[in-house]
Scaffold this motif. Structure first.
Motif, short mmCIF file in Angstrom:
data_model
loop_
_atom_site.label_atom_id
_atom_site.label_comp_id
_atom_site.label_asym_id
_atom_site.label_seq_id
_atom_site.Cartn_x
_atom_site.Cartn_y
_atom_site.Cartn_z
N ARG A 90 50.41 27.80 -7.17
CA ARG A 90 51.37 28.31 -6.17
C ARG A 90 50.87 28.06 -4.75
O ARG A 90 51.65 27.72 -3.86
CB ARG A 90 51.61 29.79 -6.37
CG ARG A 90 52.69 30.33 -5.45
CD ARG A 90 53.20 31.65 -5.96
NE ARG A 90 54.46 31.99 -5.33
CZ ARG A 90 54.65 33.08 -4.62
NH1 ARG A 90 53.68 33.96 -4.46
NH2 ARG A 90 55.82 33.34 -4.09
N TRP B 3 55.98 36.45 -9.69
CA TRP B 3 55.53 36.63 -8.31
C TRP B 3 56.26 37.76 -7.59
O TRP B 3 55.95 38.07 -6.45
CB TRP B 3 55.67 35.32 -7.53
CG TRP B 3 54.83 34.25 -8.13
CD1 TRP B 3 55.27 33.16 -8.82
CD2 TRP B 3 53.41 34.17 -8.14
NE1 TRP B 3 54.21 32.41 -9.25
CE2 TRP B 3 53.04 33.01 -8.84
CE3 TRP B 3 52.39 34.97 -7.63
CZ2 TRP B 3 51.72 32.61 -9.05
CZ3 TRP B 3 51.07 34.59 -7.83
CH2 TRP B 3 50.74 33.42 -8.53
N HIS C 84 47.60 31.13 -9.21
CA HIS C 84 47.50 31.27 -7.75
C HIS C 84 47.18 29.92 -7.11
O HIS C 84 47.69 29.60 -6.04
CB HIS C 84 46.45 32.32 -7.37
CG HIS C 84 46.97 33.71 -7.45
ND1 HIS C 84 47.63 34.33 -6.42
CD2 HIS C 84 46.95 34.61 -8.47
CE1 HIS C 84 47.99 35.55 -6.78
NE2 HIS C 84 47.58 35.74 -8.03
N ARG D 169 45.22 33.75 -14.09
CA ARG D 169 45.60 34.26 -12.77
C ARG D 169 45.09 33.33 -11.66
O ARG D 169 45.80 33.02 -10.71
CB ARG D 169 45.07 35.68 -12.55
CG ARG D 169 45.91 36.74 -13.21
CD ARG D 169 47.10 37.03 -12.35
NE ARG D 169 48.21 37.51 -13.16
CZ ARG D 169 49.34 37.97 -12.67
NH1 ARG D 169 49.52 38.02 -11.37
NH2 ARG D 169 50.30 38.37 -13.44
#
Length: 153
Positions: free
Chosen positions: A35, A107, A32, A28
């Protein structure tokens, strides 16, 4: 937790649980970071196709399955096998929504299903690992009290 408090079957479960949680949290964080652009690397791809991390999870579980099928007793209960199993399961569970919908919804709002499934797996296994020893101890104490009462009667 000391090894003396864990049976040979519980030790791999604890390692699997810890590996699942650590892998889920790490994946995770990495996704993140990719992105958000604050990690220096991008998504994995092969032949121009994006490789989702569930592919790595399937590969890990395939390897663990081969160890189980081969049946090497030293390897079956080995901590590395338990860690690989937990990590592989986390990689797959983190993309559960994608596999469920067969769409890349990581997402999107629907992607929340993956988080819920992963947190559910961690919660259930964690509860099992903490509650089972408690109930086993309650059963032992209760049996002892009944046996003591029977001999005194």
């Amino acid at each position: 937790m000391a090894d003396s408090n864990l049976s040979p079957t519980k030790r791999p479960l604890v390692i699997t649980w810890a590996s699942f949680g650590a892998t889920f949290g790490t994946v995770r964080l990495i996704t993140h970071g990719i992105r958000g652009g604050w990690l220096p690397w991008g998504n994995l791809s092969a032949g121009g196709e994006h490789l989702h991390h569930y592919n790595l999870g399937i590969a890990a579980l395939t390897g663990v399955g081969m160890v189980a099928v081969r049946g090497d007793e030293k390897a079956v209960g080995h901590p590395a096998v338990a860690a690989a199993y937990g990590a592989g399961c986390a990689l797959i569970a983190d993309e559960f929504a994608l596999l469920l919908d067969l769409q890349d919804v990581y997402w999107a709002k629907q992607g929340r299903v993956s988080v819920d499934v992963s947190l559910g797996v961690m919660s259930v296994l964690g509860a099992y690992l903490t509650a089972v020893p408690f109930w086993h101890q309650i059963a032992r104490v209760t049996r002892h009290h009944f046996a003591t009462a029977r001999t005194q009667a």
